[in-house]
Design a protein around this motif. Structure first.
Motif, short mmCIF file in Angstrom:
data_model
loop_
_atom_site.label_atom_id
_atom_site.label_comp_id
_atom_site.label_asym_id
_atom_site.label_seq_id
_atom_site.Cartn_x
_atom_site.Cartn_y
_atom_site.Cartn_z
N SER A 2 0.83 -1.21 0.00
CA SER A 2 0.00 0.00 0.00
C SER A 2 0.85 1.25 0.00
O SER A 2 0.52 2.25 -0.63
CB SER A 2 -0.92 0.01 1.23
OG SER A 2 -0.16 -0.04 2.42
N ASP A 3 1.98 1.18 0.71
CA ASP A 3 2.91 2.31 0.73
C ASP A 3 3.46 2.57 -0.66
O ASP A 3 3.64 3.72 -1.07
CB ASP A 3 4.03 2.08 1.71
CG ASP A 3 3.54 2.13 3.16
OD1 ASP A 3 4.24 1.57 4.02
OD2 ASP A 3 2.48 2.71 3.40
N TRP A 4 3.77 1.41 -1.40
CA TRP A 4 4.35 1.61 -2.74
C TRP A 4 3.32 2.16 -3.74
O TRP A 4 3.68 2.91 -4.62
CB TRP A 4 4.92 0.28 -3.25
CG TRP A 4 6.15 -0.13 -2.46
CD1 TRP A 4 6.97 0.68 -1.76
CD2 TRP A 4 6.63 -1.43 -2.30
NE1 TRP A 4 7.97 0.00 -1.16
CE2 TRP A 4 7.80 -1.35 -1.47
CE3 TRP A 4 6.23 -2.70 -2.74
CZ2 TRP A 4 8.54 -2.47 -1.10
CZ3 TRP A 4 6.98 -3.78 -2.39
CH2 TRP A 4 8.12 -3.68 -1.57
N THR A 5 2.08 1.78 -3.55
CA THR A 5 1.07 2.33 -4.46
C THR A 5 0.89 3.83 -4.24
O THR A 5 0.43 4.55 -5.13
CB THR A 5 -0.29 1.63 -4.26
OG1 THR A 5 -0.73 1.78 -2.91
CG2 THR A 5 -0.19 0.16 -4.60
N ALA A 12 -7.58 9.49 -15.73
CA ALA A 12 -8.89 9.07 -16.25
C ALA A 12 -8.79 8.21 -17.49
O ALA A 12 -9.60 7.32 -17.73
CB ALA A 12 -9.75 10.31 -16.56
N ASP A 13 -7.75 8.41 -18.31
CA ASP A 13 -7.63 7.61 -19.53
C ASP A 13 -6.83 6.34 -19.32
O ASP A 13 -6.47 5.61 -20.25
CB ASP A 13 -7.04 8.43 -20.68
CG ASP A 13 -5.65 8.93 -20.36
OD1 ASP A 13 -5.11 8.61 -19.25
OD2 ASP A 13 -5.04 9.61 -21.20
N GLY A 14 -6.42 6.01 -18.04
CA GLY A 14 -5.72 4.75 -17.70
C GLY A 14 -4.20 4.84 -17.71
O GLY A 14 -3.52 3.83 -17.56
N THR A 15 -3.65 6.05 -17.89
CA THR A 15 -2.18 6.21 -17.89
C THR A 15 -1.68 6.10 -16.44
O THR A 15 -2.24 6.75 -15.54
CB THR A 15 -1.76 7.55 -18.49
OG1 THR A 15 -2.26 7.61 -19.85
CG2 THR A 15 -0.25 7.69 -18.49
N VAL A 16 -0.62 5.29 -16.24
CA VAL A 16 -0.07 5.06 -14.88
C VAL A 16 1.20 5.89 -14.73
O VAL A 16 2.10 5.86 -15.59
CB VAL A 16 0.24 3.58 -14.65
CG1 VAL A 16 0.77 3.36 -13.24
CG2 VAL A 16 -0.99 2.72 -14.92
N GLU A 37 -6.28 -1.54 -9.01
CA GLU A 37 -5.68 -2.80 -9.48
C GLU A 37 -4.45 -2.54 -10.34
O GLU A 37 -3.45 -3.26 -10.30
CB GLU A 37 -6.71 -3.62 -10.26
CG GLU A 37 -7.88 -4.11 -9.39
CD GLU A 37 -8.95 -4.82 -10.22
OE1 GLU A 37 -8.83 -4.79 -11.48
OE2 GLU A 37 -9.87 -5.40 -9.63
N GLY A 38 -4.55 -1.47 -11.13
CA GLY A 38 -3.40 -1.11 -11.97
C GLY A 38 -2.21 -0.72 -11.12
O GLY A 38 -1.07 -1.13 -11.39
N LEU A 39 -2.46 0.12 -10.09
CA LEU A 39 -1.36 0.51 -9.20
C LEU A 39 -0.75 -0.72 -8.51
O LEU A 39 0.47 -0.83 -8.36
CB LEU A 39 -1.88 1.52 -8.15
CG LEU A 39 -2.15 2.93 -8.67
CD1 LEU A 39 -2.74 3.78 -7.55
CD2 LEU A 39 -0.88 3.57 -9.21
#
Length: 402
Positions: A2-5, A12-16, A37-39
């Protein structure tokens, strides 16, 4: 996790994005589900990097890993962080990797220094072994000891590692050349020794043959000296092979023993005979010294002549006693002659009983010589000839004095 996320976001367009001290940068795109989930997905990738760093650090600290290999791994991970598709505390991981890189560099330096020290030590050991082998090859005459040592050097050589291939090859050539030189020199030595032993065997076979040739001799003094001279030559001659030396020595010794045993038996018998002769002559001398020369000169003379005849027949006595016995008997003989000469001068030649007696003794001596010659006894002939010559000389002197 959780710390790393917390070090990332999904728009909004899904870019990480990942957040760093220099700002945000795009690490990927997530279209498969919720942003959380992506993070989590990209955080797991970061966790994999952290795990690899943990393992690398543990192996580096334990000494189980090669420091250079660990340093390469650290530098690879550190270089990948700038473009890594992960979400996490990249700045903290980068700082950690920089520290680990410093530790790894130190350990790699230590490893290089240790390797160099080991190389220097290995080089020194192999060089020392080569120099020892070369010295053995050039100087040693302890063939078995030196040969065993060269084998030990080879065994030790095989255990030494760390010398570079070129240098190791050069040292091996020197060692192999030293072994070959030693083998050649040892072979030449034993070939020469073989030739010497064969020559020694020939010399000693000749000495044995000569000893066996004279072993039955009865020329005691000359043969004893000859055998002693042969023994001196034996000792001076080199040794033959062990088997030949023993066999020849047994024959040489047997020939000597045969001669000296026979000589000892002969000398022992002669000594026994001479001791018996000594006792007989001592008894005859006592009888001669007890003669009443002044009271009965004619009787004393007759008895003395009988004693002298027995004296000559008695034979030889031990050398150390002979001179004294002869001197004492001559003293008695001289005393008898003096007394008889005085009486003889008082009578005419025709009436002189001494001359008549001396002539009778000459005749008796002639008869004794004839008997000895008839018997063929060399010793008795010689003694009879000496007695006859003596009596004839006494008779001639007596007649001239008359």
């Amino acid at each position: 996790m959780s710390d790393w996320t917390a070090f990332g976001r999904v728009d909004a367009d899904g870019t990480v994005y990942v957040k760093t001290a220099e700002g945000e940068r795009v690490v990927g795109s997530w279209q498969a589900g919720a942003p959380e989930e992506g993070l989590a997905h990209f955080a797991r990738r970061f966790a994999d990097l952290v795990t690899e760093v943990d393992l690398t650090e543990a192996r580096l600290n334990s000494g189980a890993a090669d420091a250079n290999h660990s340093l390469a791994t650290i530098r690879r991970i550190r270089a990948s962080l700038a473009e890594a598709h992960v979400v996490g505390d990249i700045d903290a991981l980068a700082a950690r990797l920089d520290k680990l890189a410093t530790v790894a560099e130190e350990k790699a330096g230590e490893a290089r220094a240790a390797k160099e020290a080991a190389r220097v030590e290995a080089l020194a050991r192999k060089t020392a072994l080569v120099e020892e082998a070369e010295k053995l090859a050039a100087e040693s005459t302890g063939w078995k000891t030196a040969g065993d040592r060269l084998k030990e050097i080879l065994d030790e050589w095989k255990t030494i590692r760390g010398v570079d291939k070129k240098t190791d090859g050069e040292l091996w050539k020197r060692f192999a050349a030293a072994r070959d030189a030693f083998t050649r020199r040892r072979g030449a030595h034993f070939a020469s020794l073989d030739a010497q032993r064969k020559q020694a065997q020939t010399v000693k076979e000749e000495l044995v043959a000569e000893a066996e040739k004279v072993a039955e001799s009865t020329d005691w003094a000359a043969t004893a000296n000859h055998l002693k001279n042969l023994m001196t030559q034996w000792k001076a001659a080199p040794r033959a092979s062990k088997e030949a030396e023993q066999r020849l020595w047994e024959r040489f010794r047997a020939a000597q023993d045969s001669f000296f045993s026979r000589r000892s038996e002969v000398f022992s018998a002669r000594d026994n005979e001479q001791r018996a002769n000594l006792e007989r002559k001592q008894a005859l001398l006592a009888e001669a010294e007890a003669l009443d020369v002044d009271g009965d000169p004619k009787g004393a003379q007759a008895k003395l002549r009988d004693i002298q005849a027995q004296w000559h027949e008695a034979g030889r006595v031990p050398r150390e006693a002979a001179a004294g016995l002869e001197r004492r008997l001559r003293a008695v003989d001289e005393k008898v002659r003096e007394v008889m000469d005085s009486a003889w001068r008082r009578t005419s030649r025709e009436d002189n009983p001494l001359l008549a007696q001396m002539r009778a003794q000459v005749v008796e001596a002639e008869e004794r010589l004839a008997r000895a010659q008839a018997a063929g006894d060399t010793r008795r002939i010689k003694e009879a000839e000496q007695a006859l010559a003596s009596k004839r000389q006494f008779l001639q002197l007596a007649e001239q004095a008359g």
